[in-house]
Write a protein that holds these residues in place. Structure first.
Motif, PDB file in Angstrom:
ATOM      1  N   LEU A 182      71.193 -41.458 -37.269  1.00  0.00           N
ATOM      2  CA  LEU A 182      71.067 -40.033 -36.932  1.00  0.00           C
ATOM      3  C   LEU A 182      69.666 -39.722 -36.420  1.00  0.00           C
ATOM      4  O   LEU A 182      68.670 -40.139 -37.015  1.00  0.00           O
ATOM      5  CB  LEU A 182      71.344 -39.148 -38.169  1.00  0.00           C
ATOM      6  N   ALA A 183      69.611 -39.010 -35.337  1.00  0.00           N
ATOM      7  CA  ALA A 183      68.332 -38.484 -34.835  1.00  0.00           C
ATOM      8  C   ALA A 183      67.956 -37.266 -35.675  1.00  0.00           C
ATOM      9  O   ALA A 183      68.805 -36.726 -36.404  1.00  0.00           O
ATOM     10  CB  ALA A 183      68.491 -38.093 -33.368  1.00  0.00           C
ATOM     11  N   PRO A 184      66.721 -36.812 -35.594  1.00  0.00           N
ATOM     12  CA  PRO A 184      66.337 -35.605 -36.340  1.00  0.00           C
ATOM     13  C   PRO A 184      67.252 -34.432 -35.980  1.00  0.00           C
ATOM     14  O   PRO A 184      67.570 -34.214 -34.800  1.00  0.00           O
ATOM     15  CB  PRO A 184      64.898 -35.348 -35.881  1.00  0.00           C
ATOM     16  N   ASN A 185      67.696 -33.712 -37.006  1.00  0.00           N
ATOM     17  CA  ASN A 185      68.582 -32.535 -36.895  1.00  0.00           C
ATOM     18  C   ASN A 185      70.017 -32.891 -36.513  1.00  0.00           C
ATOM     19  O   ASN A 185      70.825 -31.996 -36.287  1.00  0.00           O
ATOM     20  CB  ASN A 185      68.041 -31.506 -35.882  1.00  0.00           C
ATOM     21  N   GLU A 186      70.321 -34.180 -36.458  1.00  0.00           N
ATOM     22  CA  GLU A 186      71.679 -34.572 -36.103  1.00  0.00           C
ATOM     23  C   GLU A 186      72.549 -34.648 -37.358  1.00  0.00           C
ATOM     24  O   GLU A 186      72.064 -34.961 -38.446  1.00  0.00           O
ATOM     25  CB  GLU A 186      71.674 -35.927 -35.388  1.00  0.00           C
ATOM     26  N   THR A 187      73.852 -34.394 -37.184  1.00  0.00           N
ATOM     27  CA  THR A 187      74.795 -34.381 -38.302  1.00  0.00           C
ATOM     28  C   THR A 187      75.893 -35.419 -38.091  1.00  0.00           C
ATOM     29  O   THR A 187      76.364 -35.618 -36.962  1.00  0.00           O
ATOM     30  CB  THR A 187      75.444 -32.992 -38.433  1.00  0.00           C
ATOM     31  N   TRP A 188      76.266 -36.100 -39.176  1.00  0.00           N
ATOM     32  CA  TRP A 188      77.434 -36.981 -39.171  1.00  0.00           C
ATOM     33  C   TRP A 188      78.413 -36.446 -40.201  1.00  0.00           C
ATOM     34  O   TRP A 188      78.014 -36.017 -41.281  1.00  0.00           O
ATOM     35  CB  TRP A 188      77.018 -38.406 -39.542  1.00  0.00           C
ATOM     36  N   GLN A 189      79.702 -36.477 -39.861  1.00  0.00           N
ATOM     37  CA  GLN A 189      80.691 -35.925 -40.783  1.00  0.00           C
ATOM     38  C   GLN A 189      82.022 -36.644 -40.583  1.00  0.00           C
ATOM     39  O   GLN A 189      82.362 -36.999 -39.454  1.00  0.00           O
ATOM     40  CB  GLN A 189      80.851 -34.423 -40.496  1.00  0.00           C
ATOM     41  N   THR A 190      82.747 -36.837 -41.674  1.00  0.00           N
ATOM     42  CA  THR A 190      84.064 -37.440 -41.562  1.00  0.00           C
ATOM     43  C   THR A 190      84.973 -36.885 -42.654  1.00  0.00           C
ATOM     44  O   THR A 190      84.501 -36.288 -43.621  1.00  0.00           O
ATOM     45  CB  THR A 190      83.981 -38.976 -41.700  1.00  0.00           C
ATOM     46  N   LYS A 191      86.281 -37.120 -42.478  1.00  0.00           N
ATOM     47  CA  LYS A 191      87.212 -36.678 -43.513  1.00  0.00           C
ATOM     48  C   LYS A 191      87.760 -37.917 -44.217  1.00  0.00           C
ATOM     49  O   LYS A 191      88.075 -38.923 -43.558  1.00  0.00           O
ATOM     50  CB  LYS A 191      88.355 -35.873 -42.883  1.00  0.00           C
TER      51      LYS A 191
END
Lengths: 656, 258
Positions: B214-223
């Protein structure tokens, strides 16, 4: 007939009071339409604001020079204007321009403090109400962090209107609206004092002395209902003074134009509207006894009654929680003050914060010096006003030793009920200083400042000018005035806002503006994105604000829910008491900020006034108490950023 | 004889129409729309004085003050009235209501008997700034320097040293399937980082996401589907490991299944 330039007054100055001493001055005022030093001083103030911005930046980077630069910039803004306004030969428009520039510059001092968003505690309360109005299109919405704010939505109405139509954010719209309000406040102050004294010089000087009240720079510049109520109130007072001597037909027409001001004031701020009713009533009574034949008292009485009816009606049928909001403050303050007099308690230590921090020596000297100066000079002003009816009497002529500048005071004040009304108001000032010696009463004293100073600024100015007549003071009078006025100005700023809040800086625990920072805002935004809208959540004092405004959630508060949840946080374990409390308010989430355990709360409370050890903490809240939710069955920890955790506690509720 | 007042009212009416059109059509021109909104509010005050107070001969500073405050207070009172309407306090109703006030006042002002004292004393056309070139330059510089001070203050706020942190979460997915959970990470560490996420119950690893950059301020999300998880006595835990330390859990969150 000569008249003061720009024909503000429809009635001319009586030639009987145009003396040889002042005729040249009047003439030069009328003839001169130059702007004088105004452009140069405006530029100087702009550079002072640049210095202020630099001071704030230095302070954010923990430099010691930030505070020094801050105070120097305030003096650069104030001193040249104070000095220039003493001149008797400058144009009226220059005076007006300088007064407005001073007010605007000091307003921008607050804006530069928080240039990105609102960060002051009260601002969040009204920001929340404004957001609700924009989202719902309706007034009187449920604002759990400040129920009373929804009942006095004047500021929020105009701000939401501006935001809706302009496309700007609430913050940008609020800054613009209050900036315009500040311009109106300074114009109103100037016109008000000029109206009483028929002197442009005194009008200008009194207007800038008003800026020395302890709430002028920060409290009354913030996005809060009082900030907009003050210009409305001043405009109303001026308009009443302006309309008072008019023939009946014109007077009725003036009253019609007064009605929107009265209505707007009523729906904007409770306390200001109560104060205005009190002033109008007092003014009518004084007019009755001072100058019954003129009939002024009748006009004033009608206006006071109309205002009272509107204010009372709103307070009774709409703002009915106001008493519950104001009454505890007044009751606690009065009780503590009377206890201090009866030697039942020790009162409050001056210049020491809740965390034990003591203000620097120079601040203590200037803060007390300001009060002393005011108390010393006020009697001179009171004497000038009170003796004026007796000036022509045998005794009055014998004791006439003091004369000053533009027009003889006895001509101005001998039948001037408003001047006498302000003189009576000033008598409350020493009493209010007594309240400052108590913890609960400090709030009363501080909050009375912006109202009392309407009178204090006027009487102080009269007092200063009367001293000009004393032979050994005359050669140094201008310098002495500037020095004294500067001490009063700085002293007001020192006593009105705590040292840790005057400049921005690193995070502090429960320290209002110093606790608003990106991590808390980011967590609140996350909550708004991922938790159900209007979820009931409990948090500490500051995160409650952030969750309401940035998260659009429904914080549980004592004000709205009549329940203190602070014990849920303080308890070392979750017992039946805590479960019962959470059930009572149907709590869904708990928001825990571990930083609370690192320090004592700077404002004296972690959560809300009334919590255990309110203002009496000796140790920070234990970290173990905050982390207990980690080990409780059926409590989901749904969010964790290392500092802040959010827990779903809905399954802890006690079954009915 | 064509007097100044009708011209002034005509200008106000035209600008009001233009402002209304721009606002209702949601045309966003920087600075223009806020200035037009300000114009509308002040026009309420100005036309009110023209219609109902012109014979009072208010001039100069008094006129300025009353224009501002009547504008603000009448808009406030209008909002109170709009609250009782079906439509409420929304952009469309604001524009219509304020424009209606301006037009009504303008009409009254136009129809009121013109006297010799009315025409030259309406304040705007008699204002003369009387600034010479030097004074104008000084004032313009004052505005520029004030604007620069804002830039300094904002830059100072943006570059203020702040805490670095990573947000980690696991929440029930209420949108579609209640047996799913949303797991996510947001990088607020002000530097690029690699994370590892492990979903487990007790010591049993249910799912692993080994390399999340992740870069700064980046978000990762999964279900993540929890339907297969049946043990309700032990919470499902998500553990976040930070790229530079893969042994020590950096953050943990958990869900208790019902």
């Amino acid at each position: 007939m000569q008249s003061i330039q720009e024909n503000t007054f429809t009635e001319p100055i009586s030639p009987s009071i145009v003396t040889a001493e002042n005729k040249a001055t009047l003439g030069s005022e009328i003839e001169s339409t130059r702007w004088g030093w105004f452009p140069a001083i405006a530029l100087l103030d702009a550079f002072a604001l640049m210095m202020t911005a630099t001071a704030y930046t230095l302070q954010r980077n923990s430099s010691q020079w930030g505070a020094v630069l801050f105070w120097v910039s305030l003096l650069i803004i104030f001193v040249p204007i104070a000095y220039r306004l003493l001149s008797s030969s400058i144009a009226r428009r220059e005076r007006v321009g300088l007064v407005v520039v001073l007010g605007l510059a000091l307003y921008l001092v607050k804006i530069l403090h928080s240039p990105l968003d609102f960060t002051f505690y009260d601002e969040f309360l009204h920001w929340n109400t404004t957001n609700h109005i924009i989202q719902s299109g309706r007034l009187f919405t449920d604002n759990t962090i400040s129920p009373v704010s929804s009942l006095y939505p004047g500021l929020e109405i105009i701000t939401s209107a501006f935001a809706n139509m302009s496309g700007l954010s609430v913050v940008e719209s609020g800054i613009i609206i209050l900036g315009i309000g500040r311009i109106a406040l300074m114009l109103g102050l100037y016109l008000f004092y000029e109206r009483i004294t028929t002197s442009a010089q005194i009008g200008g000087v009194a207007a800038i002395l008003y800026a020395a009240n302890s709430n002028f720079i920060f409290f009354d510049s913030q996005f809060s209902y009082e900030s907009l109520s003050l210009p409305i109130a001043l405009t109303l007072l001026f308009w009443v003074a302006y309309a008072n001597r008019k023939p009946l037909r014109n007077f009725v027409q003036h009253i019609l134009l007064m009605l929107p001001l009265i209505a707007a004031l009523t729906i904007t701020h409770h306390l200001t509207s109560y104060v205005i009713v009190g002033i109008l009533a007092l003014w009518a009574v004084v007019a009755f006894f001072k100058n019954r034949k003129s009939g002024d008292w009748l006009h004033l009485g009608v206006i006071a009654l109309i205002t009272f009816a509107i204010v009372f009606g709103w307070s009774k049928y709409v703002g009915n929680t106001t008493n519950a909001y104001l009454e505890p403050v007044i009751r606690n303050g009065v009780n503590e003050f009377s206890g201090l007099i009866m030697d039942e308690n020790h009162g409050r230590e001056l210049f020491r914060g809740s965390n034990g921090q003591v203000s620097p020596l120079w601040e203590r000297v200037v803060g007390i010096g300001a009060v002393v100066l005011i108390l010393v000079i006020l009697p001179f002003g009171l004497f000038e006003i009170v003796r004026s009816p007796f000036q022509q009497s045998f005794l009055g002529k014998r004791i006439n030793r003091l004369r000053y500048g533009l027009l003889q005071s006895w001509q101005r004040y001998r039948n001037n009920a408003l001047a006498f009304t302000l003189a009576i108001m000033v008598l409350l000032y020493p009493l209010m200083q007594g309240f400052r010696l108590t913890s609960s009463g400090w709030e009363i004293a501080n909050r009375s400042s912006e109202f009392l100073f309407w009178a204090i600024a006027f009487v102080l100015t009269i007092g200063f000018f009367s001293l000009k007549g004393i032979p050994f003071i005359r050669p140094i009078w201008k310098v002495a005035f500037v020095v004294c006025a500067s001490v009063i100005f700085l002293g007001g700023t020192i006593s009105g806002w705590p040292p840790w809040a005057r400049l921005p800086g690193t995070y502090l625990v429960s320290a209002d503006t110093r606790s608003i920072e990106p991590e808390g805002i980011s967590a609140a935004k996350w909550a708004g994105d991922y938790l159900s809208p209007n979820s009931r959540i409990s948090a500490d004092r500051i995160n409650t604000l952030l969750l309401a405004v940035y998260g659009n959630l429904r914080p549980v508060t004592h004000l709205a829910d009549d329940t203190y949840l602070s014990s849920v946080f303080f308890a070392p374990v979750i017992g039946n008491n805590e479960r019962e409390l959470m059930s009572r308010v149907d709590l869904k989430y708990i928001f825990v900020d571990r930083r609370l355990s690192t320090s004592l709360p700077l404002v004296g409370v972690y959560f809300e006034g009334g919590e255990p050890n309110d203002n009496e903490y000796t140790e920070p809240i234990p970290l173990a108490s905050l982390e207990k939710f980690d080990h409780v069955a059926n409590v989901d920890e749904v969010f964790n950023d290392g500092t802040i955790s959010i827990y779903d506690v809905s399954r802890l509720h006690v079954n009915p | 004889m064509l007097t100044r007042k009708p011209i002034q009212l005509l200008i106000i009416a035209v600008v009001t129409l233009v402002a209304a059109a721009i606002i209702l059509l949601d045309i966003n021109i920087p600075l223009v729309r806020p200035l037009l909104t300000l114009f509308l509010i002040l026009a309420v005050g100005h036309t009110t004085l023209l219609a109902w107070g012109n014979h009072l001969a208010l001039r100069g500073v008094v006129r300025v003050l009353m224009t501002i405050m009547l504008g603000i207070t009448l808009v406030m009172v209008s909002g109170f009235i709009l609250n009782f309407s079906t439509w409420g306090l929304v952009t469309r109703t604001w524009v219509f209501f304020i424009a209606a006030i301006i037009f009504f006042n303008s009409l009254v002002a136009l129809l009121r008997k013109q006297t010799a004292s009315d025409v030259p004393t309406t304040s705007i056309q008699t204002w003369k700034l009387e600034l010479n070139a030097r004074q104008f330059i000084l004032l313009a510089l004052a505005v520029v320097v004030t604007g620069a001070s804002f830039i300094v203050a904002r830059n100072g706020a943006f570059t203020e040293p702040t805490a670095q942190f990573s947000q980690f979460w696991m929440v029930p997915d209420t949108t579609v399937n209640t047996s799913q959970a949303v797991v996510g990470v947001k990088n607020e560490e002000q530097q690029p980082l690699t994370y590892r996420v492990v979903v487990m119950q007790g010591t049993n690893v249910l799912q692993e996401f080994p390399s999340i950059s992740l870069a700064p301020n980046e978000t990762w999300q999964t279900k993540y589907d929890l339907a297969a998880v049946t043990d309700t006595t032990v919470p499902v835990e998500a553990v976040l490991y930070r790229g530079d330390d893969q042994t020590e859990p950096y953050r943990t969150v958990n869900l208790w299944l019902q």
